[in-house]
Motif scaffolding. Structure first.
Motif, PDB file in Angstrom:
ATOM      1  N   SER A 310      -8.683   7.961   0.030  1.00  0.00           N
ATOM      2  CA  SER A 310      -8.061   8.885   0.979  1.00  0.00           C
ATOM      3  C   SER A 310      -6.678   8.394   1.407  1.00  0.00           C
ATOM      4  O   SER A 310      -5.855   9.170   1.877  1.00  0.00           O
ATOM      5  N   LEU A 311      -6.444   7.096   1.259  1.00  0.00           N
ATOM      6  CA  LEU A 311      -5.162   6.521   1.689  1.00  0.00           C
ATOM      7  C   LEU A 311      -4.204   6.317   0.528  1.00  0.00           C
ATOM      8  O   LEU A 311      -3.024   6.073   0.723  1.00  0.00           O
ATOM      9  N   ASP A 312      -4.734   6.412  -0.696  1.00  0.00           N
ATOM     10  CA  ASP A 312      -3.970   6.046  -1.883  1.00  0.00           C
ATOM     11  C   ASP A 312      -3.157   7.238  -2.386  1.00  0.00           C
ATOM     12  O   ASP A 312      -3.540   7.907  -3.333  1.00  0.00           O
ATOM     13  N   GLY A 313      -2.041   7.523  -1.714  1.00  0.00           N
ATOM     14  CA  GLY A 313      -1.214   8.659  -2.080  1.00  0.00           C
ATOM     15  C   GLY A 313      -0.280   8.343  -3.246  1.00  0.00           C
ATOM     16  O   GLY A 313      -0.256   7.224  -3.739  1.00  0.00           O
ATOM     17  N   PRO A 314       0.477   9.368  -3.677  1.00  0.00           N
ATOM     18  CA  PRO A 314       1.412   9.161  -4.792  1.00  0.00           C
ATOM     19  C   PRO A 314       2.478   8.109  -4.460  1.00  0.00           C
ATOM     20  O   PRO A 314       2.906   7.364  -5.338  1.00  0.00           O
ATOM     21  N   GLY A 315       2.853   8.030  -3.185  1.00  0.00           N
ATOM     22  CA  GLY A 315       3.888   7.062  -2.812  1.00  0.00           C
ATOM     23  C   GLY A 315       3.318   5.791  -2.236  1.00  0.00           C
ATOM     24  O   GLY A 315       3.866   5.252  -1.282  1.00  0.00           O
ATOM     25  N   GLY A 318      -0.905   5.267   2.594  1.00  0.00           N
ATOM     26  CA  GLY A 318      -0.358   5.900   3.790  1.00  0.00           C
ATOM     27  C   GLY A 318      -1.270   7.019   4.245  1.00  0.00           C
ATOM     28  O   GLY A 318      -2.334   7.252   3.665  1.00  0.00           O
ATOM     29  N   PHE A 319      -0.841   7.731   5.282  1.00  0.00           N
ATOM     30  CA  PHE A 319      -1.669   8.786   5.856  1.00  0.00           C
ATOM     31  C   PHE A 319      -1.224  10.179   5.426  1.00  0.00           C
ATOM     32  O   PHE A 319      -1.490  11.148   6.113  1.00  0.00           O
ATOM     33  N   GLY A 320      -0.545  10.252   4.277  1.00  0.00           N
ATOM     34  CA  GLY A 320      -0.015  11.519   3.805  1.00  0.00           C
ATOM     35  C   GLY A 320      -1.053  12.604   3.683  1.00  0.00           C
ATOM     36  O   GLY A 320      -0.841  13.739   4.116  1.00  0.00           O
ATOM     37  N   TYR A 321      -2.230  12.258   3.124  1.00  0.00           N
ATOM     38  CA  TYR A 321      -3.279  13.264   2.936  1.00  0.00           C
ATOM     39  C   TYR A 321      -3.814  13.756   4.277  1.00  0.00           C
ATOM     40  O   TYR A 321      -4.198  14.909   4.421  1.00  0.00           O
ATOM     41  N   TYR A 322      -3.864  12.869   5.262  1.00  0.00           N
ATOM     42  CA  TYR A 322      -4.358  13.259   6.589  1.00  0.00           C
ATOM     43  C   TYR A 322      -3.382  14.226   7.249  1.00  0.00           C
ATOM     44  O   TYR A 322      -3.774  15.203   7.868  1.00  0.00           O
ATOM     45  N   ARG A 509     -10.552  22.431  -6.372  1.00  0.00           N
ATOM     46  CA  ARG A 509      -9.224  22.776  -6.854  1.00  0.00           C
ATOM     47  C   ARG A 509      -8.570  21.566  -7.489  1.00  0.00           C
ATOM     48  O   ARG A 509      -8.831  20.437  -7.108  1.00  0.00           O
ATOM     49  N   ALA A 510      -7.749  21.842  -8.471  1.00  0.00           N
ATOM     50  CA  ALA A 510      -7.123  20.751  -9.224  1.00  0.00           C
ATOM     51  C   ALA A 510      -6.011  20.119  -8.403  1.00  0.00           C
ATOM     52  O   ALA A 510      -5.577  20.641  -7.382  1.00  0.00           O
ATOM     53  N   GLY A 511      -5.575  18.978  -8.830  1.00  0.00           N
ATOM     54  CA  GLY A 511      -4.409  18.348  -8.224  1.00  0.00           C
ATOM     55  C   GLY A 511      -4.759  17.182  -7.337  1.00  0.00           C
ATOM     56  O   GLY A 511      -5.798  17.161  -6.668  1.00  0.00           O
ATOM     57  N   ASP A 512      -3.855  16.184  -7.332  1.00  0.00           N
ATOM     58  CA  ASP A 512      -4.083  14.979  -6.549  1.00  0.00           C
ATOM     59  C   ASP A 512      -4.095  15.267  -5.057  1.00  0.00           C
ATOM     60  O   ASP A 512      -4.830  14.644  -4.305  1.00  0.00           O
ATOM     61  N   LEU A 513      -3.253  16.226  -4.619  1.00  0.00           N
ATOM     62  CA  LEU A 513      -3.151  16.492  -3.185  1.00  0.00           C
ATOM     63  C   LEU A 513      -4.488  17.003  -2.651  1.00  0.00           C
ATOM     64  O   LEU A 513      -4.989  16.544  -1.638  1.00  0.00           O
ATOM     65  N   ASN A 514      -5.105  17.969  -3.367  1.00  0.00           N
ATOM     66  CA  ASN A 514      -6.396  18.498  -2.941  1.00  0.00           C
ATOM     67  C   ASN A 514      -7.454  17.407  -2.950  1.00  0.00           C
ATOM     68  O   ASN A 514      -8.259  17.298  -2.025  1.00  0.00           O
ATOM     69  N   TYR A 515      -7.463  16.606  -4.030  1.00  0.00           N
ATOM     70  CA  TYR A 515      -8.435  15.520  -4.144  1.00  0.00           C
ATOM     71  C   TYR A 515      -8.275  14.545  -2.990  1.00  0.00           C
ATOM     72  O   TYR A 515      -9.245  14.176  -2.323  1.00  0.00           O
ATOM     73  N   GLY A 516      -7.012  14.159  -2.717  1.00  0.00           N
ATOM     74  CA  GLY A 516      -6.743  13.216  -1.628  1.00  0.00           C
ATOM     75  C   GLY A 516      -7.132  13.790  -0.277  1.00  0.00           C
ATOM     76  O   GLY A 516      -7.709  13.099   0.560  1.00  0.00           O
ATOM     77  N   GLN A 517      -6.833  15.093  -0.079  1.00  0.00           N
ATOM     78  CA  GLN A 517      -7.208  15.726   1.190  1.00  0.00           C
ATOM     79  C   GLN A 517      -8.716  15.777   1.349  1.00  0.00           C
ATOM     80  O   GLN A 517      -9.236  15.584   2.452  1.00  0.00           O
ATOM     81  N   ALA A 518      -9.419  16.034   0.234  1.00  0.00           N
ATOM     82  CA  ALA A 518     -10.881  16.048   0.290  1.00  0.00           C
ATOM     83  C   ALA A 518     -11.394  14.680   0.715  1.00  0.00           C
ATOM     84  O   ALA A 518     -12.304  14.573   1.545  1.00  0.00           O
TER      85      ALA A 518
END
Lengths: 549, 152
Positions: A310-315, A318-322, A509-518
């Motif tokens: 949940s914390l492992d964003g593209p950059g 961080g708390f980007g997904y939150y 749904r596809a995509g890293d953002l959705n996965y990270g938000q989940a």
């Protein structure tokens, strides 16, 4: 005579609740599947059951449930002892920690284990080991889930058994083990049987975990029902499978009733706080160490992977997904409201569901307390059925039956907590019953002689003794309501999603953002559950004060 | 005054009480002796209303107790194994009957102190019943049974 009238009165509310919100929707949907122009086509049943693929599903469902149950008991029973009899710092926190998995949405658990055991997962990176195509991933995820069921059900009763009973046996010449086997074990058997039954039912009807970890090779009945209903739109086959699952669960419950046959006897229950001691012998230290290691490996590692994702964003971390959870835009139209709102929806629904489940389940348990005949035994089994009937069927059944007068609840928010309470009731009953039955009837007599009416005697004698069990039951009902997915996914309105529903939508749904938000939303759900359970562990009866409460 | 007229209790074929007649006057002390299983406890349970009589009558001060529930009979009873309420402390146990009668807090405290004094456990009100020895439990049970009476 009067006793049975009271019992019938207590049973009336639960029976009505089950008739309207369980029997009616399920019957309606089975009817829709098996009727053509109002005529029953029972021939379908034979056709479906002759299909070798369906037989494979049935066989796998059964043996994986047996294996999961055995494995869970093997791993969790020592922990039940540790929680009941040993005293160590951080015990309450640990108790909450082991309960967290139980309330996580199955979909999230499946994903967490995939991240742990699957391709590119932790084990793969470290040892090049992959388990996601083997049945072990399913079994481990099932143990992860049900560990708390055994620990809390068995440990809860164990902690209230008077240790002096064992001492009495020792003085009479029984060795340590013999004393345990002859005195403590028989007292625990009903709780062990009840928890084993629960685990078996959960794993027999397992859905999300098998859906994700089973791949094409492994499929349980529930997964097959979902596939037939939602993907192949084959309602007749789904209806037959629902009936099969129903019959299987009915058979299991019958066997259970036959084996246990009211083994709960009046036990001498004592204050749980007085029965635990700091570990002394080497054996106790070993057990404590073993349980701690199990909790770390089995529970903390998968949850840790979840948080890490949940914390492992593209950059980087961080708390980007939150942050993304606060807006509707980022998910590309998946939601009408910011996903974060699901937190409040879930809490509100779960509170209402808990209240309903406590009232319905409490009345039912009170009705079942006194020894009674066949009618009451049948009622007992009826209360367990929601655990065995496909949640998918119940949810879909709610949709097609409760949408027209006299009961038009289609637009009402109450529909979701009602469905959740249905699953909570069996927990309340199962948790309350062993303790209620163990209350010594002569204590009530003592209260009556001192001038307490039957109702007052119940309030003064039974209630204080079962308050702890009541809290545990409330915790279970709350947790189950928070995590309920199979039925809620059909009936939660798009503008009022619950946490598990929102997670599933994001995962779909596809995509890293959705996965990270989940992953982020799952982490929030996990924290919410952990905090609620910690609060519950704190609310204990004040032992020093007597009298009024 | 307590009177039993032909009180009979049967467990299956065996009669635990077989047409028992008994009269106990006010302030009279009566001992009932007998071997195990001869019906002593059953006799007390019939008087308290915990065991319905299959035949015969129980009269308290001349009033037939048939149909009067246990909690309205105003009988004091000590159980063989005491049956103290484990969730309450000593004072809470002794005060139980007074609370059921709706006595006020001050009156309850006064009476509890008095009775604990009488049974030789002064100041034990806050102790948990699980810390009591067997004999102490028995004395608390006695105090609890006597507490609701006005005279003791």
């Amino acid at each position: 005579m009067r006793g049975s009238a009271v019992r019938l009165g207590l049973m009336a509310a639960p029976v009505a609740f089950f008739a309207v919100f369980f029997a009616y929707p399920v019957t309606a949907i089975v009817g829709r599947g098996l009727q053509v122009d109002g005529v029953w086509r029972l021939g379908r049943i034979g056709e479906v059951l002759a299909d070798p693929d369906i037989l494979d599903v049935l066989w796998f469902t059964t043996w994986q449930a047996l294996a999961s149950t055995a494995l869970t008991l093997l791993i969790a029973l020592p922990a039940a002892y540790v929680f009941a009899r040993l005293d160590f710092p951080g015990k309450q926190l640990l108790r909450a920690v082991v309960t967290v998995p139980f309330v996580l949405p199955t979909v999230v658990v499946g994903t967490a284990f995939l991240a742990l055991l699957g391709r590119g997962g932790l084990l793969d990176e470290v040892w090049g080991l992959r388990l996601d195509t083997s049945v072990w991933a399913i079994l481990l995820a099932h143990v992860f889930f049900n560990y708390a069921v055994v620990v809390r059900t068995v440990g809860g009763l164990w902690s209230q058994l008077d240790p002096r009973q064992e001492e009495a046996a020792r003085v009479l010449g029984a060795g340590r083990f013999a004393a345990w086997r002859r005195v403590t074990l028989p007292a625990l058997v009903p709780a062990v049987a009840a928890s084993a039954l629960m685990v078996f039912l959960f794993t027999f009807t397992s859905f999300g975990v098998v859906q994700i970890l089973g791949g094409p090779a492994y499929s349980t009945l529930e997964v097959e029902i979902y596939r037939q209903t939602a993907q192949l739109l084959d309602l007749p086959t789904a209806a037959v499978l629902t009936l099969v699952q129903f019959a299987a669960v009915g058979a299991i419950l019958a066997v259970h009733a036959w084996t246990v046959r009211r083994r709960e006897s009046a036990l001498k229950l004592v204050d749980a706080a007085r029965t635990s001691r700091p570990p002394r012998s080497a054996g106790q230290w070993t057990l404590l160490g073993g349980v701690l290691a199990t909790v770390v490996l089995l529970i903390l590692v998968p949850l840790g992977v979840l948080v890490e994702r949940s914390l492992d964003g593209p950059g980087g971390y961080g708390f980007g997904y939150y942050r993304a959870l606060r807006s509707t835009g980022a998910s590309g139209g998946t939601f009408l409201v910011p996903p974060l709102e699901a937190v409040w929806n879930s809490l509100e629904y779960a509170l209402v569901a808990t209240a309903v489940a406590l009232v319905v389940g409490g009345l039912a348990a009170a009705a079942l307390t006194r020894r009674a005949g066949r009618l009451v035994r049948g009622f007992d089994a009826l209360l367990m059925l929601p655990l065995g009937v496909s949640a998918v069927t119940v949810g879909f059944g709610f949709l097609i039956t409760l949408d027209r007068p006299p009961l038009d609840l289609r637009t009402s928010w109450i529909l979701v907590p009602l469905a959740q309470a249905l699953v909570g009731v069996p927990f309340v009953v199962r948790t309350m019953l062993p303790v209620l039955r163990a209350v010594d009837g002569r204590l009530r007599e003592a209260a009556a002689v001192l001038g307490a009416s039957p109702l007052r005697a119940w309030r003064e004698v039974d209630l204080p003794m079962v308050r702890r069990a009541l809290l545990v039951a409330a915790g279970f009902a709350f947790a189950v309501s928070l995590g309920e997915f199979g039925a809620t996914v059909f009936i939660a309105r798009p503008d009022n999603p619950t946490l598990p529903v929102a997670v599933a939508r994001l995962l779909g749904r596809a995509g890293d953002l959705n996965y990270g938000q989940a992953m982020a939303l799952s982490t929030i759900l996990m924290v919410v559950c952990a905090v609620s359970l910690l609060v519950l562990e704190r609310v204990r009866p004040d032992r020093s004060v007597s009298g009024e409460f | 005054m307590l009177r039993l007229d032909g009180a009979t209790v049967r467990f299956g074929k065996r009669a635990a009480l077989d047409a028992v007649d008994l009269e106990v006057a006010d302030h009279e002390i009566v001992c009932v002796l007998g071997p195990s299983g001869s019906g002593k406890s059953t006799l007390l349970r019939v008087v308290a209303g915990l065991q319905p009589a299959d035949a015969g009558r129980v009269l308290l001060d001349g009033r037939d107790q048939r149909g009067v529930p246990v909690h309205r009979r105003g009988v004091g009873l000590m159980f063989q194994d005491h049956q103290l309420f484990p969730q309450r402390d000593v004072g809470g146990n002794v005060a139980f009957g007074l609370r059921m009668r709706g006595e006020g807090k001050a009156e309850r405290a006064r009476r509890v102190g008095e009775l604990l004094e009488m049974v030789g456990l002064p100041g034990a009100g806050r102790r948990a019943v699980s810390t009591l020895s067997g004999g102490e439990q028995q004395r608390v049970a006695l105090a609890r049974a006597l507490a609701p009476r006005r005279s003791c």
